[in-house]
Design a protein around this motif. Structure first.
Motif, mmCIF file in Angstrom:
data_model
loop_
_atom_site.group_PDB
_atom_site.id
_atom_site.type_symbol
_atom_site.label_atom_id
_atom_site.label_comp_id
_atom_site.label_asym_id
_atom_site.label_seq_id
_atom_site.Cartn_x
_atom_site.Cartn_y
_atom_site.Cartn_z
ATOM 1 N N LYS A 158 34.184 43.242 24.128
ATOM 2 C CA LYS A 158 33.992 42.635 25.447
ATOM 3 C C LYS A 158 34.989 43.174 26.455
ATOM 4 O O LYS A 158 34.646 43.425 27.614
ATOM 5 C CB LYS A 158 34.105 41.116 25.340
ATOM 6 N N GLU A 159 36.247 43.374 26.027
ATOM 7 C CA GLU A 159 37.243 43.905 26.937
ATOM 8 C C GLU A 159 36.891 45.316 27.393
ATOM 9 O O GLU A 159 37.048 45.663 28.574
ATOM 10 C CB GLU A 159 38.625 43.900 26.275
ATOM 11 N N ASN B 108 33.835 46.617 27.478
ATOM 12 C CA ASN B 108 32.638 46.545 28.309
ATOM 13 C C ASN B 108 32.959 46.017 29.706
ATOM 14 O O ASN B 108 32.431 46.509 30.714
ATOM 15 C CB ASN B 108 31.589 45.656 27.629
ATOM 16 N N ASP B 109 33.834 45.011 29.767
ATOM 17 C CA ASP B 109 34.184 44.440 31.065
ATOM 18 C C ASP B 109 35.060 45.384 31.881
ATOM 19 O O ASP B 109 35.000 45.377 33.118
ATOM 20 C CB ASP B 109 34.922 43.111 30.876
ATOM 21 N N THR B 110 35.853 46.198 31.194
ATOM 22 C CA THR B 110 36.801 47.061 31.901
ATOM 23 C C THR B 110 36.166 48.390 32.315
ATOM 24 O O THR B 110 36.260 48.796 33.478
ATOM 25 C CB THR B 110 38.028 47.338 31.014
ATOM 26 N N HIS C 56 29.265 48.766 31.721
ATOM 27 C CA HIS C 56 28.217 48.726 30.708
ATOM 28 C C HIS C 56 27.802 50.117 30.242
ATOM 29 O O HIS C 56 27.310 50.265 29.117
ATOM 30 C CB HIS C 56 26.997 47.980 31.263
ATOM 31 N N GLU D 184 30.467 30.988 29.381
ATOM 32 C CA GLU D 184 29.958 32.286 29.839
ATOM 33 C C GLU D 184 28.773 32.746 29.014
ATOM 34 O O GLU D 184 27.896 33.454 29.516
ATOM 35 C CB GLU D 184 31.078 33.333 29.776
ATOM 36 N N VAL E 177 34.294 36.618 35.369
ATOM 37 C CA VAL E 177 33.491 37.794 35.666
ATOM 38 C C VAL E 177 32.044 37.413 35.965
ATOM 39 O O VAL E 177 31.380 38.030 36.804
ATOM 40 C CB VAL E 177 33.574 38.794 34.488
ATOM 41 N N ARG E 178 31.553 36.356 35.327
ATOM 42 C CA ARG E 178 30.173 35.904 35.597
ATOM 43 C C ARG E 178 30.058 35.354 37.017
ATOM 44 O O ARG E 178 29.046 35.545 37.682
ATOM 45 C CB ARG E 178 29.758 34.835 34.590
ATOM 46 N N SER F 166 40.252 43.174 35.054
ATOM 47 C CA SER F 166 39.106 43.562 34.218
ATOM 48 C C SER F 166 37.801 43.013 34.781
ATOM 49 O O SER F 166 36.750 43.642 34.664
ATOM 50 C CB SER F 166 39.318 43.069 32.781
ATOM 51 N N ALA F 167 37.842 41.833 35.408
ATOM 52 C CA ALA F 167 36.628 41.267 36.001
ATOM 53 C C ALA F 167 36.143 42.122 37.160
ATOM 54 O O ALA F 167 34.938 42.317 37.358
ATOM 55 C CB ALA F 167 36.890 39.845 36.464
ATOM 56 N N SER G 222 34.346 45.240 35.876
ATOM 57 C CA SER G 222 33.127 45.043 35.084
ATOM 58 C C SER G 222 31.880 45.456 35.856
ATOM 59 O O SER G 222 30.954 46.042 35.307
ATOM 60 C CB SER G 222 33.007 43.580 34.648
#
Length: 641
Positions: free
Chosen positions: A324-325, A327-329, A332, A509, A547-548, A580-581, A584
């Protein structure tokens, strides 16, 4: 009644009115009309008995008829004779006994005029014309419609429509006209029948033929038109789905051949599309691995086959750690490329008979048919070693871990749903304890139950307003006063006690609860800020966004509505986002932050320095503050670097 004749040889017995017993009925005779006169002759030709239906006496020409008349009447079609100026059809038939010997001859005289009317009524009522003409065609002796033919015009009226079937031999000695009677019939009518003159028969047949040809032509034209239209529609549909139109690829021929070719081409395309759709429905679009649907189908087949053959198999559920880190950083795109490599590495350590599937996100599953538990554990170790190696993705060296949950049939479950649920529980056990892999343990299944209960309880807590906000003050050393308070969300569960924010925020989330949770926090924080201001405190409030939240296009509208609701000046609200958000989804985050900044809401980056962003990129964002992560400043009084 009956009557005899005067002196001399005894005359015949004559019946009048009442038919004699030897006269057959009309049904037996199959005659159109009943006879006017009838004679019963002895074998030597003498009249023994007679019958008349009229009041007039028997015509002498019939009673004392010549041998020629008798021979003519004995023919199959009978003979024509004029009796007292009226034409009659004379027929004669022998009467035989049981031994076959002729015992008498029956002679019948039927009026031609009455027969004509009856024939026209039964054949074509009101439309036909039946007539008896003289040889020269100028006189009508008998007709079903006497006024239809004027004297002297009979031949011209009939010429071209009918033909003379044959001349009738002389039937009487009292008139020359009778000796020259002819029979006029319509074409195709047997000579044995009385002549029929149907004036419009041939015209009607011609008209019917023309109508049939016209209808058939119209029907053929309509069929051709419909085939052509169907062929054009098939061609249009073929072009819409990417096929060449039938005929564009050299397929020539008539409409039927083109239609057949179009149907064949369309059928092949439909079969291909059906196969592609079936593949897409059962495989993951990113990794081309089987998806959850195909895995579930194969799992059910494995359960049935293993139960029938008393065999065992294993199922493993896997989830990537720290994905997840990444992917968020890095976004995608990098995350998708990494997932492809993960699928390839899994295929590299499995057998051809095994099934590896991607269930969604960073979750995978492996079905091991006919495998013992020891083999599944050994394979789990190989998978962990393979995934632990560094991934090279677009110039980035990335490392992730993997947590694997293992279940064994039939020990851990006897159906597909139970095995999937317990493999998921075992996977979370491995992730919780950091062991890499874990075999399902019923004694530790309480954690999964707790997690499921937390999802439901969190939703209820939001609806019941049972969450709490704590406010952490921010002290301005220049002015010596508290200028702002950061809202910190806390949840005290009635059963499990205090739940760490990172745990229930993660649940929110992934379950769609993050939006109502964010709205609750913003509403509560702005309400408290309004109370401070009303109480005379010059205070601001800051709220952390996930981030959402930053990817939600409706976020600016929600903030604007709440500011208006509590009458809070926008500059008193600051939203804090992590580095990081922001990375993303940079475009969506930048757009939302610019809208908030346009309203006057301030923005701050929290924990700067822990992600992959740069100061060059941060210059493009409407930021007012940056919070340096504590790892950079906690040792600054002791470390000169």
């Amino acid at each position: 009644g009956w009557q005899g004749h005067g002196p001399g040889p005894p005359g015949p017995v004559v019946y009048h009115g009442v038919p004699p017993p030897w006269l057959p009925s009309r049904a037996v005779l199959s005659a159109l009309v009943g006879p006017v006169y009838a004679l019963l002759l002895t074998p030597n030709g003498r009249t023994r008995e007679a019958y008349r239906s009229r009041a007039q006496d028997l015509p002498p020409a019939l009673l004392h008829g010549s041998a020629g008349l008798l021979r003519g009447a004995s023919r199959e079609d009978g003979a024509i004779a004029v009796l007292d100026g009226t034409p009659f059809l004379i027929t004669a038939r022998p009467v035989t006994g049981p031994s076959g010997r002729v015992r008498a001859t029956l002679v019948l005289a039927l009026p031609v005029g009455t027969m004509l009317n009856q024939i026209v009524q039964e054949d074509s009522p009101g439309r036909g014309l039946l007539a008896f003409l003289s040889v020269d065609g100028t006189q009508v002796l008998a007709s079903s419609q006497p006024t239809a033919l004027a004297p002297g015009t009979a031949r011209s009226a009939l010429r071209g429509r009918f033909f003379v079937a044959g001349a009738v031999p002389g039937a009487g000695v009292h008139t020359d006209l009778a000796a020259r009677l002819i029979r006029v019939t319509r074409a195709g009518v047997p000579v044995a029948l009385i002549g029929r003159i149907l004036a419009r028969a041939r015209d009607q047949r011609l008209l019917m033929a023309l109508v049939f040809v016209l209808v058939f032509g119209l029907l053929l034209f309509w069929i051709t038109y419909r085939i052509r239209a169907l062929h054009m529609r098939i061609g249009e549909f073929s072009r819409r789905v990417g096929l060449r139109h039938a005929g564009e690829d050299g397929a020539g021929g008539d409409e039927f051949r083109l239609l057949e070719h179009g149907f064949q081409q369309l059928m092949e395309h439909v079969l291909d599309e059906t196969s592609n759709l079936e593949y897409q429905a059962q495989h993951d679009a990113l990794t081309r691995l089987p998806n959850r649907v195909l895995l579930y189908d194969r799992l059910e087949q494995a359960v049935l086959n293993s139960a029938r053959g008393h065999r065992c198999f294993a199922l493993m559920m896997m989830d990537l750690d720290r994905f997840k880190e990444i992917n968020d950083t890095l976004g995608h795109y990098i995350g998708d490329l990494m997932l492809k490599q993960v699928g390839e590495r899994l295929l590299g350590v499995l057998r051809n008979t095994d099934t590896v599937a991607r269930l969604g996100g960073d979750e995978f599953a492996v079905l091991l048919p006919a495998a013992e538990l020891e083999s599944a554990v050994a394979l789990a170790r190989k998978i962990s070693e393979s995934i632990d190696r560094t991934f090279e993705v677009e110039g980035h060296g990335l490392s992730v871990g993997i947590s694997i949950g293992i279940v064994y049939f039939p020990t851990h479950g006897s159906d597909a749903n139970t095995l999937l649920q317990r493999a998921d529980v075992a996977m979370y056990q491995a992730k919780r304890f950091g062991s890499g892999y874990a075999i399902y343990d019923p004694g530790r299944d309480e954690h999964s139950v707790e997690r499921i209960a937390l999802m439901s309880d969190l939703r209820r807590a939001i609806e019941d307003q049972s969450l709490e906000l704590y406010f952490q003050p921010e002290y301005d050393m220049n002015t010596g006063r508290v200028c702002r308070a950061e809202a910190l969300l806390r949840w005290f569960h009635p059963k499990f006690g205090p739940i760490p924010p990172e745990e229930f925020i993660h649940i929110a989330e992934h379950t769609g609860l993050i939006r109502p949770l964010t709205v609750w926090v913003l509403n509560s924080a702005l309400r408290q800020c309004a109370r401070w201001v009303q109480g005379g405190l010059d205070m601001e409030v800051s709220v952390n966004l996930s981030v959402r939240d930053l990817q939600d296009p409706g976020l600016p509208g929600v903030v604007e509505d709440l500011l208006r609701k509590w009458q809070v000046v926008p500059r008193r609200l600051m939203v804090e986002v992590t580095e990081s958000a922001i990375m993303s989804d940079p475009s969506s985050v930048r757009e939302n932050l610019q809208q908030l900044n346009g309203m006057g809401v301030r923005t701050c980056i929290d924990d700067f320095g822990t992600g992959y962003s740069s100061l060059v990129y941060l210059k493009q964002l409407p930021l007012q503050e940056i919070k340096i992560d504590r790892t950079f400043v906690m040792d600054m009084v002791r470390d000169d670097n």
